[in-house]
Write a protein that holds these residues in place. Structure first.
Motif, PDB file in Angstrom:
ATOM      1  N   GLU A 258       0.849  -1.197   0.000  1.00 27.24           N
ATOM      2  CA  GLU A 258       0.000   0.000   0.000  1.00 27.24           C
ATOM      3  C   GLU A 258       0.878   1.237   0.000  1.00 27.24           C
ATOM      4  OE1 GLU A 258      -3.543   2.235   2.582  1.00 27.24           O
ATOM      5  OE2 GLU A 258      -2.457   0.516   3.425  1.00 27.24           O
TER       6      GLU A 258
ATOM      7  N   ASP B 166       0.706   4.976   1.020  1.00 20.80           N
ATOM      8  CA  ASP B 166      -0.170   5.765   1.878  1.00 20.80           C
ATOM      9  C   ASP B 166       0.653   6.765   2.662  1.00 20.80           C
ATOM     10  OD1 ASP B 166      -2.442   6.683   3.145  1.00 20.80           O
ATOM     11  OD2 ASP B 166      -3.112   4.704   3.784  1.00 20.80           O
TER      12      ASP B 166
ATOM     13  N   SER C 130      -4.269   5.293   0.109  1.00 21.22           N
ATOM     14  CA  SER C 130      -5.098   4.124  -0.196  1.00 21.22           C
ATOM     15  C   SER C 130      -4.866   3.601  -1.610  1.00 21.22           C
ATOM     16  CB  SER C 130      -6.582   4.478  -0.002  1.00 21.22           C
ATOM     17  OG  SER C 130      -6.829   4.878   1.327  1.00 21.22           O
TER      18      SER C 130
END
Length: 515
Positions: free
Chosen positions: A255, A257, A353
């Protein structure tokens, strides 16, 4: 895994067939659209009997506005019971310097509770009915900025009585133990995640499944929610090989982020970290293998494997057949992801995200997540017209290089125009939104019997509303109209400007990247 459609069904066939069949590599896969599949509609004569009558406006806040003893809904009904307040509620320390989250009385991040789901095919669902699923859970408030919303969202893990993870099928979705119970609050349409996730599920190999439901927490009606699969690995989700600790190789999920408190055990030291294009505090984080299974050699393998692709992407050979990025990524998947991000104006692409995964011998693929702020549903002082009239992914990590390749840009343009003749046509977009509105029916009124005060910005603190204030819709109908119109306006803008993407791969723009 959901496979892309090789040839789109015609509009006429889409009207006849309730679920879009997808044919790829000789396999038929199906994306379930809950509102199309539902066999039982609400009863307009009794659907709102549980809503207390008031002499005030239709959408007046009242935490006791829905009598759960009289509740009868065509949507699945989720009932959560806990012995204390659910943790994960944000607060600041005295000096306002660092955000904290509440914990359980035992100092834990998750609270053990019970959940039952009533989801009957042949009749409406009431709290008194026999549940189709009853399980123990671990639960906490989830989200980033959404943790501050009055209507909370929850992270839920289904468990056995001994605390071990327990895979269960929820509302027809693939069995797993990890779920997100999304409570739309800032999104007054209640449907942004539902609409966008289902569109992504028609285009990409995998997108999280979603189901509308109504939720009761500790005898209090909480309104319309969306039960969502999380971006995670497992059967029916992202299907990749288990880690091989003997050979120190693994498929993985990462991810991208922002995290003010990165975990050194999962935070990656990969090549993109040194390209100077990440936002402040942005990082790649390993989501699979899970932390408890992530050894130092496996982490080293993931960092080196990811960096091998990134070095090709940022090299002078980025667009060559022998050494370029196409050897490392599923280009079709990245094209569809790019289009989805542009259609829904996802400004956080590549910074919040943003998920990518790769099997041991496979290629990198992206996964969509979190459309709550899509199509202008975000606080911003800039003009919404400006936000909708620009490309939003061209400065994102990885994509800033992908768009320099003429082949990638040409494929984006061709694919977008193809989709505009089918699933992204104005007719299909409008019909889909209206069919979701029709399906939700009186559940909308029940939801806003409790949360209707949010239509008056003067009743909210700044964390619970959009800014400037005129962006906040004053009714559900206005919210849906805003979403619908922004959707079609964005598509119209892309129709006129999609060819402008060619400027990013023009020789004058990329000559310094080429030999």
């Amino acid at each position: 895994m959901r496979k892309r459609t090789a040839a789109w069904l015609t509009l006429a066939a889409a009207v006849v067939v309730s679920t879009a069949a997808q044919l790829t590599f000789g396999k038929i896969q199906t994306r379930v659209h809950q509102h199309r599949e539902a066999s039982l509609a609400y009863d307009p004569e009794t659907a709102l009997d549980c809503v207390q009558e008031t002499e005030t406006s239709k959408y007046q806040y009242d935490e006791n506005a829905v009598d759960i003893e009289k509740l009868s809904t065509h949507l699945p009904l989720v009932i959560v019971e806990t012995d204390e307040e659910i943790p994960g509620v944000p607060y600041y320390t005295d000096d306002q310097s660092h955000r904290q989250m509440t914990l359980t009385s035992a100092g834990e991040e998750f609270l053990i509770g019970n959940m039952k789901i009533i989801n009957q095919d042949d009749k409406l669902n009431s709290p008194q009915d026999t549940p189709s699923l009853k399980t123990q859970i671990r639960i906490r408030v989830r989200g980033n900025t959404s943790r501050w919303f009055d209507k909370q969202s929850f992270a839920i893990k289904t468990i056995h009585h001994n605390g071990e993870n327990k895979k269960v099928s929820i509302m027809g979705m693939e069995a797993n133990h990890d779920w997100a119970l999304h409570g739309p609050f800032l999104d007054k349409t209640l449907m942004r995640n539902y609409v966008a996730m289902n569109l992504a599920g028609e285009l990409m190999d995998y997108a999280p499944d979603v189901r509308f439901c109504e939720v009761i927490v500790n005898q209090e009606y909480r309104g319309v929610y969306v039960m969502m699969e999380t971006v995670s690995c497992g059967k029916g989700r992202i299907e990749i090989e288990e880690p091989n600790k003997t050979r120190n190789v693994t498929g993985y999920l990462v991810e991208l982020d922002n995290d003010t408190q990165p975990d050194p055990l999962t935070q990656m030291n990969n090549f993109t970290k040194y390209t100077q294009i990440l936002r402040k505090d942005a990082l790649f984080d390993i989501r699979y293998p899970r932390k408890e299974s992530l050894t130092a050699p496996l982490k080293d393998y993931i960092e080196r494997d990811l960096s091998r692709f990134e070095k090709a992407l940022y090299s002078f050979d980025y667009d060559t057949q022998r050494y370029g990025f196409t050897n490392f990524i599923d280009v079709d998947e990245f094209v569809d992801y790019f289009i989805l991000m542009e259609v829904f104006v996802q400004h956080d692409t590549g910074n919040l995200s943003t998920f990518f995964y790769k099997d041991v011998n496979g290629k990198f693929k992206p996964v969509v997540w979190d459309f709550n702020n899509s199509l202008g549903n975000v606080s911003d002082s800039s003009d919404d017209d400006y936000r909708i009239r620009q490309f939003v992914s061209v400065q994102a990590p990885w994509f800033t290089m992908l768009i320099k390749d003429e082949g990638f840009i040409n494929q984006v343009i061709h694919r977008y125009r193809e989709l505009r003749q089918g699933i992204l046509s104005d007719t299909q977009v409008s019909d889909y939104i209206q069919s979701v509105v029709d399906y939700l029916g009186p559940a909308v009124d029940r939801n806003f019997a409790v949360w209707g005060y949010s239509f008056d910005p003067e009743n909210l603190d700044k964390r619970n509303k959009l800014s400037p204030e005129e962006k906040n819709p004053r009714s559900y109908e206005e919210a849906v109209r805003q979403f619908h119109d922004a959707y079609l306006e964005r598509l119209a803008w892309l129709d006129e400007n999609i060819d402008v993407l060619k400027q990013y791969c023009h020789e004058s723009a990329v000559k310094k990247y080429n030999h």
